[in-house]
Write a protein that holds these residues in place. Structure first.
Motif, mmCIF file in Angstrom:
data_model
loop_
_atom_site.group_PDB
_atom_site.id
_atom_site.type_symbol
_atom_site.label_atom_id
_atom_site.label_comp_id
_atom_site.label_asym_id
_atom_site.label_seq_id
_atom_site.Cartn_x
_atom_site.Cartn_y
_atom_site.Cartn_z
ATOM 1 N N LEU A 1 -1.486 -3.961 3.582
ATOM 2 C CA LEU A 1 -0.425 -3.356 4.399
ATOM 3 C C LEU A 1 0.672 -4.359 4.726
ATOM 4 N N VAL B 1 1.467 1.807 -3.626
ATOM 5 C CA VAL B 1 0.212 2.254 -4.230
ATOM 6 C C VAL B 1 -0.050 3.728 -3.916
ATOM 7 N N ALA C 1 -1.171 -14.472 -8.518
ATOM 8 C CA ALA C 1 -2.005 -15.425 -9.266
ATOM 9 C C ALA C 1 -3.498 -15.169 -9.059
ATOM 10 N N ASP C 2 -3.829 -14.255 -8.131
ATOM 11 C CA ASP C 2 -5.229 -13.970 -7.805
ATOM 12 C C ASP C 2 -5.676 -12.713 -8.552
ATOM 13 N N ILE C 3 -6.518 -12.894 -9.570
ATOM 14 C CA ILE C 3 -6.935 -11.748 -10.386
ATOM 15 C C ILE C 3 -7.670 -10.710 -9.544
ATOM 16 N N HIS C 4 -8.312 -11.154 -8.450
ATOM 17 C CA HIS C 4 -9.072 -10.236 -7.594
ATOM 18 C C HIS C 4 -8.270 -9.763 -6.377
ATOM 19 N N ALA C 5 -6.967 -10.014 -6.344
ATOM 20 C CA ALA C 5 -6.172 -9.608 -5.180
ATOM 21 C C ALA C 5 -6.217 -8.090 -5.022
ATOM 22 N N ARG C 6 -6.250 -7.609 -3.776
ATOM 23 C CA ARG C 6 -6.189 -6.171 -3.498
ATOM 24 C C ARG C 6 -4.915 -5.908 -2.705
ATOM 25 N N PRO C 7 -4.238 -4.787 -2.978
ATOM 26 C CA PRO C 7 -3.022 -4.494 -2.216
ATOM 27 C C PRO C 7 -3.331 -4.337 -0.738
ATOM 28 N N ASP D 1 -11.625 0.596 -7.869
ATOM 29 C CA ASP D 1 -11.081 0.190 -6.581
ATOM 30 C C ASP D 1 -9.625 0.610 -6.419
ATOM 31 N N GLY D 2 -9.155 1.500 -7.268
ATOM 32 C CA GLY D 2 -7.761 1.905 -7.204
ATOM 33 C C GLY D 2 -6.899 0.923 -7.992
ATOM 34 N N MET D 3 -5.602 1.229 -8.106
ATOM 35 C CA MET D 3 -4.724 0.371 -8.891
ATOM 36 C C MET D 3 -4.544 -0.996 -8.230
ATOM 37 N N LEU E 1 0.808 -1.225 0.000
ATOM 38 C CA LEU E 1 0.000 0.000 0.000
ATOM 39 C C LEU E 1 0.842 1.276 0.000
#
Lengths: 346, 346
Positions: A204, A166, A196-202, A185-187, A163
């Protein structure tokens, strides 16, 4: 050229297609479509072959009226209960098409408007082919995205949190004039096995060794850009390097097939076939149109029958995702031209 | 409590409501609803009173399976062409309700599923009342939003550009762990006469004298917060100060009416009436529910018949907008309790 003339021309073009399609009226409710036809995203528009009426809440009547001079193609009226129904009745309209934004409330409109309703993608299809005015804005947006993604690559240092990177990259995009931080949802920034997770979110947590997927965009004058790079963080395995090279080369060979007249579904299928030969599954579409929406027409799925035309702006973004291991994606925004597509984020 | 138990409990509660409503099956397609029931936002779920099946693309089957242990309430299967139809047939389901995410494609589902379909807001209504687990996340999110909006106030200096302030504030929100930059289009910051434009977007131009509206939020564990402050920039006119005081006081008196059993529409109407007495029009709803979506149930419009219940989280945000002059809005996120609502962003 100011955007007054531009929205005027877009509306006239839409009216001509409406007439060609033999439709009496189109109700425009999708906020991107409203922006496309007015330069602002408030209200609803009813377009007929001869007229266009913008229904807005009282606060916006003044704002719209003062925005453009005589170049504004719409009559602006207050959006009150029953106003659209009243207009359709007065004009003798017996059937109205709804755009994508209004189609969700189909059943509701059927009751409220008192006329026959159907669904039409006339605006969405017109939006798929960009004018010079639009291409200029997309180029500016792509330049920022290009610079930002390489800035992100420079910030990947051991011990840094996802983060933190980001935060710096999104601030960079903003300071360059982007109207949105990038995507809804931001970058996206995903390191280690999370790539490998297309839905991963950054989050902390510190960056992990391996390929780091960075997917971002900017927005200028309402127009988006979209770019993905996969950076190596720490020492990569031979397998990781091999997959990164493979994806980059596949993107190039798929983009080479994007020519006027080519069918989008065929280009997707080519990429899917190449991935299969290499032992991978394709987990998403090859790409998508980019403009006022980050995902718009043309459609680049395997089933798409959309045909490429000069002026379309699309992404080409093959990817390989190996759960519990790593993922790689390589994406650029391209302008379809008469010959080779032009990479706007290279 | 981990989120495994939480999604388990949510699903059981939904199954009980489904049974109470006498429905055979609910198809969940809205990605926030999917997140609510699984902790991830990929796939579609078919919930029946006895079972729950999550249909996901092959890549996600592995990811979901490894996410939770035995606490996961869904059977996970591959989302292939005809899979949902096949399941409904096997279970003898003759009628299925669609949630908000699926309802947009109503006509399409009607054809594809081969059963009767209707629309249901069972999940959305369940989501309107938060569990302790959810309230904890919203409180964390509200704390960041509160700090960020005052940080924004400190950054308002002569000569600064709107987007420079936005870049710093969004980076602050990110560094504190927010999963999104704030809203879909990023935070709102509007100075000078642009503060009267509810749809204004920050730009690369210097801050203008007068009230500056700053509207932002954070997101923690999927849960949003929402706060607006109007700061005075430079010397304010007596009229500007008067309107700022009026809006702040109105927010307090409207929030005081938010008690269990009160009807949301009545509280909106109270605020609208107060604004009218002072010579203003109300140009938007008094507020909205906040949770996984920045706008969700309960509805705080004038027509709303939603009744407040302890555990609901809402905004109260009256505003005055004077085109060509200035605008003022004051907003906090509140938790509805048995007695006075608790201001989470104060």
């Amino acid at each position: 050229m100011g955007s007054g003339k531009e929205v005027f021309r877009r509306t006239r073009k839409l009216q001509a297609s409406l007439e060609d399609a033999g439709e009496q009226a189109l109700l425009v409710g999708n906020r991107r479509n409203v922006f496309y036809l007015t330069g602002k995203d408030a209200g609803r528009i009813v377009v007929t072959p001869d007229e266009s009426v913008l229904f807005v809440r009282p606060l916006y009547r003044q704002l719209y009226s003062s925005l453009y001079g005589r170049g504004f193609p719409h009559r602006v009226v207050d959006f009150e209960e029953g106003a659209i129904k009243g207009f359709l009745k007065k004009e003798g309209v017996r059937k109205v098409c709804l755009d994508s934004g209004s189609a969700g409330a189909l059943a509701d409109y059927r009751k409220r408007l008192g006329v026959r309703v159907s669904v039409s993608d006339l605006v969405e299809r017109q939006r798929a082919v960009k004018s010079d005015f639009e291409v200029d804005l997309i180029k500016k947006s792509c330049r920022i995205a290009h610079d930002a993604v390489y800035f992100a690559g420079c910030l990947l240092k051991p011990g840094k949190k996802e983060l933190d990177v980001v935060a710096d990259v999104e601030a960079f995009i903003r300071r360059r004039g982007s109207e949105t931080p990038s995507f809804d949802d931001g970058m996206l920034l995903a390191s280690g096995r999370r790539s490998a997770d297309i839905h991963a979110r950054p989050g902390l947590f510190p960056l992990l060794r391996g390929p780091v997927v960075v997917d971002l965009g900017a927005k200028i004058g309402g127009y988006n850009s979209d770019v993905t790079r996969t950076f190596g963080f720490g020492r990569l395995t031979a397998r990781e390097k091999e997959v990164m090279d493979f994806v980059r080369e596949l993107q190039q060979s798929a983009a080479d097939l994007v020519r006027p007249g080519a069918v989008a579904g065929d280009v997707h299928k080519f990429a899917e076939e190449e991935l299969k030969k290499a032992g991978f599954m394709f987990h998403h579409n090859l790409g998508h149109g980019v403009g006022l929406d980050i995902h718009e027409l043309p459609n680049l799925s395997g089933k798409s029958e959309d045909v490429f035309k000069p002026g379309m702006v699309i992404t080409v973004e093959p990817g390989v995702y190996l759960p519990r291991h790593f993922g790689v994606r390589h994406e650029d925004t391209f302008l379809v031209t008469k010959s080779k597509p032009k990479n706007l984020t290279a």
